[in-house]
Scaffold this motif. Structure first.
Motif, PDB file in Angstrom:
ATOM      1  N   LEU A 122       0.832  -1.206   0.000  1.00 52.61           N
ATOM      2  CA  LEU A 122       0.000   0.000   0.000  1.00 52.61           C
ATOM      3  C   LEU A 122       0.863   1.251   0.000  1.00 52.61           C
ATOM      4  O   LEU A 122       0.595   2.207  -0.743  1.00 52.61           O
ATOM      5  CB  LEU A 122      -0.917  -0.017   1.220  1.00 52.61           C
ATOM      6  N   ALA A 123       1.903   1.266   0.818  1.00 46.79           N
ATOM      7  CA  ALA A 123       2.794   2.426   0.880  1.00 46.79           C
ATOM      8  C   ALA A 123       3.472   2.675  -0.462  1.00 46.79           C
ATOM      9  O   ALA A 123       3.605   3.832  -0.905  1.00 46.79           O
ATOM     10  CB  ALA A 123       3.841   2.221   1.977  1.00 46.79           C
ATOM     11  N   THR A 124       3.899   1.603  -1.126  1.00 47.67           N
ATOM     12  CA  THR A 124       4.567   1.746  -2.423  1.00 47.67           C
ATOM     13  C   THR A 124       3.592   2.229  -3.485  1.00 47.67           C
ATOM     14  O   THR A 124       3.942   3.068  -4.328  1.00 47.67           O
ATOM     15  CB  THR A 124       5.199   0.410  -2.846  1.00 47.67           C
ATOM     16  N   LEU A 125       2.369   1.717  -3.458  1.00 49.92           N
ATOM     17  CA  LEU A 125       1.344   2.180  -4.395  1.00 49.92           C
ATOM     18  C   LEU A 125       1.144   3.690  -4.260  1.00 49.92           C
ATOM     19  O   LEU A 125       1.129   4.426  -5.257  1.00 49.92           O
ATOM     20  CB  LEU A 125       0.025   1.454  -4.131  1.00 49.92           C
ATOM     21  N   LEU A 126       0.993   4.165  -3.031  1.00 55.08           N
ATOM     22  CA  LEU A 126       0.743   5.589  -2.830  1.00 55.08           C
ATOM     23  C   LEU A 126       1.991   6.427  -3.118  1.00 55.08           C
ATOM     24  O   LEU A 126       1.886   7.591  -3.491  1.00 55.08           O
ATOM     25  CB  LEU A 126       0.229   5.834  -1.423  1.00 55.08           C
ATOM     26  N   ARG A 127       3.167   5.832  -2.988  1.00 60.33           N
ATOM     27  CA  ARG A 127       4.394   6.509  -3.428  1.00 60.33           C
ATOM     28  C   ARG A 127       4.326   6.767  -4.935  1.00 60.33           C
ATOM     29  O   ARG A 127       4.652   7.854  -5.416  1.00 60.33           O
ATOM     30  CB  ARG A 127       5.613   5.646  -3.068  1.00 60.33           C
ATOM     31  N   ASP A 128       3.860   5.757  -5.700  1.00 65.30           N
ATOM     32  CA  ASP A 128       3.744   5.926  -7.147  1.00 65.30           C
ATOM     33  C   ASP A 128       2.642   6.916  -7.514  1.00 65.30           C
ATOM     34  O   ASP A 128       2.751   7.631  -8.514  1.00 65.30           O
ATOM     35  CB  ASP A 128       3.478   4.570  -7.811  1.00 65.30           C
ATOM     36  N   VAL A 129       1.581   6.955  -6.719  1.00 64.51           N
ATOM     37  CA  VAL A 129       0.540   7.974  -6.919  1.00 64.51           C
ATOM     38  C   VAL A 129       1.131   9.359  -6.690  1.00 64.51           C
ATOM     39  O   VAL A 129       0.905  10.300  -7.462  1.00 64.51           O
ATOM     40  CB  VAL A 129      -0.657   7.721  -5.975  1.00 64.51           C
ATOM     41  N   ASP A 130       1.926   9.494  -5.636  1.00 69.74           N
ATOM     42  CA  ASP A 130       2.560  10.769  -5.304  1.00 69.74           C
ATOM     43  C   ASP A 130       3.474  11.236  -6.425  1.00 69.74           C
ATOM     44  O   ASP A 130       3.586  12.438  -6.694  1.00 69.74           O
ATOM     45  CB  ASP A 130       3.353  10.604  -4.004  1.00 69.74           C
TER      46      ASP A 130
END
Length: 300
Positions: free
Chosen positions: A51-59
């Motif tokens: 989840l953290a990595t997904l939102l890093r890519d969103v960022d």
């Protein structure tokens, strides 16, 4: 009154499993641990780093939570979740996938997200954050197949049919497989590193404040509440993620105390439990003991 370390150790006197525990009050910094630097199989708690990595890519603008993904037959993964019950061709947003991955531990949703971000990039991001003892190498499909002794790296109709026919009990899994021989080649973490990740998310030290709040909001909607929250007072806010495979029974998260007493992180990994009930009961008792301790000692 016993100190926090003694409180945890007292609970574990009555268990047959092997437990790794890390607890830290997020405002006072008081902490205690059991086997904090030992590697444990994360099972589905590895979905928090995903989840953290997904939102890093969103960022970074690589993905949008509003993007839609179509779920087809080749996305099939057995085990927990609801997407296996929906019609083929259903479209869901990436945010929906993230929500399903966490709150009902959906394995199809997890592996679709992993295809978007890349398994290797999750581990790389954890290393960037300083979590050098948090390793992710298998998708849910690979984790289950390896654990069951099925040598298939990715979806095939034959493997899917074989998996659909299997019953998933603690006795189904091969304890000699890589899944249970925990090392850096499996989805493994130390309690210390997972707890540090939770701390960084809570303190908004990774990504933007809004994206960290999004992670905490998703984690707080968890539907499997028979472990960390089970013995806590009704209404206690808990942001957490469970994990189970064979005799590995885990739960990791953040527990919010009442009366402006702050919150504490709680990472509990375990293996060699005699039953799921015993593992879950021990996790619940560890959490309640820490909750009671902080309730009477925390001064924020």
């Amino acid at each position: 009154m016993m100190n926090l370390q003694s409180v945890l150790e007292d609970v574990l006197k009555e268990t047959t499993g092997s437990f790794g525990v890390a607890v830290q009050h997020l405002q006072t910094g008081e902490k205690a641990s059991i086997n904090p630097t030992q590697l444990y199989q994360m099972a589905s708690s590895f979905k928090i780093p995903i989840l953290a990595t997904l939102l890093r890519d969103v960022d970074r603008g690589k993905l949008s939570l509003a993007d839609q993904i179509e779920i087809g037959e080749t996305d099939y993964v057995p085990g927990s979740g609801v997407l296996t019950q929906l019609s083929l061709g259903v479209k869901v947003t990436i945010k929906d996938l993230a929500m399903l991955m966490i709150i009902v531990s959906d394995n199809i949703a997890t592996d679709r997200i992993l295809r978007l971000v890349g398994v290797e990039n999750v581990s790389a991001y954890m290393k960037e954050l300083g979590l050098v003892n948090l390793h992710i190498n298998q998708s849910c499909w690979e984790l289950i197949c390896v654990g069951l002794g099925i040598d298939v790296k990715s979806y095939t109709p034959e493997a899917a049919e074989q998996l659909r026919a299997r019953k998933f009990t603690s006795d189904s899994f091969d304890k000699s497989s890589l899944v249970f021989q925990v090392d850096q080649r499996s989805n493994a973490s130390t309690p210390e590193d997972m707890n540090h990740l939770l701390e960084m998310i809570f303190n908004k030290e990774i990504l933007t404040e809004d994206l960290c709040d999004t992670m905490l909001d998703i984690l707080s909607k968890q539907q499997f509440n028979g472990r960390i929250p089970y013995l806590l007072p009704n209404g206690t806010k808990v942001a957490h993620k469970t994990g189970t495979i064979g005799d590995v029974i885990n739960d990791v998260g953040i527990v919010y105390l009442p009366k402006d007493l702050g919150a504490f992180t709680m990472t509990i990994f375990s293996s060699d439990n005699s039953s799921m009930e015993e593992g879950e009961r021990t996790i619940a008792r560890l959490t309640k003991s820490a909750y009671d301790y902080f309730l009477f000692t925390a001064k924020v």
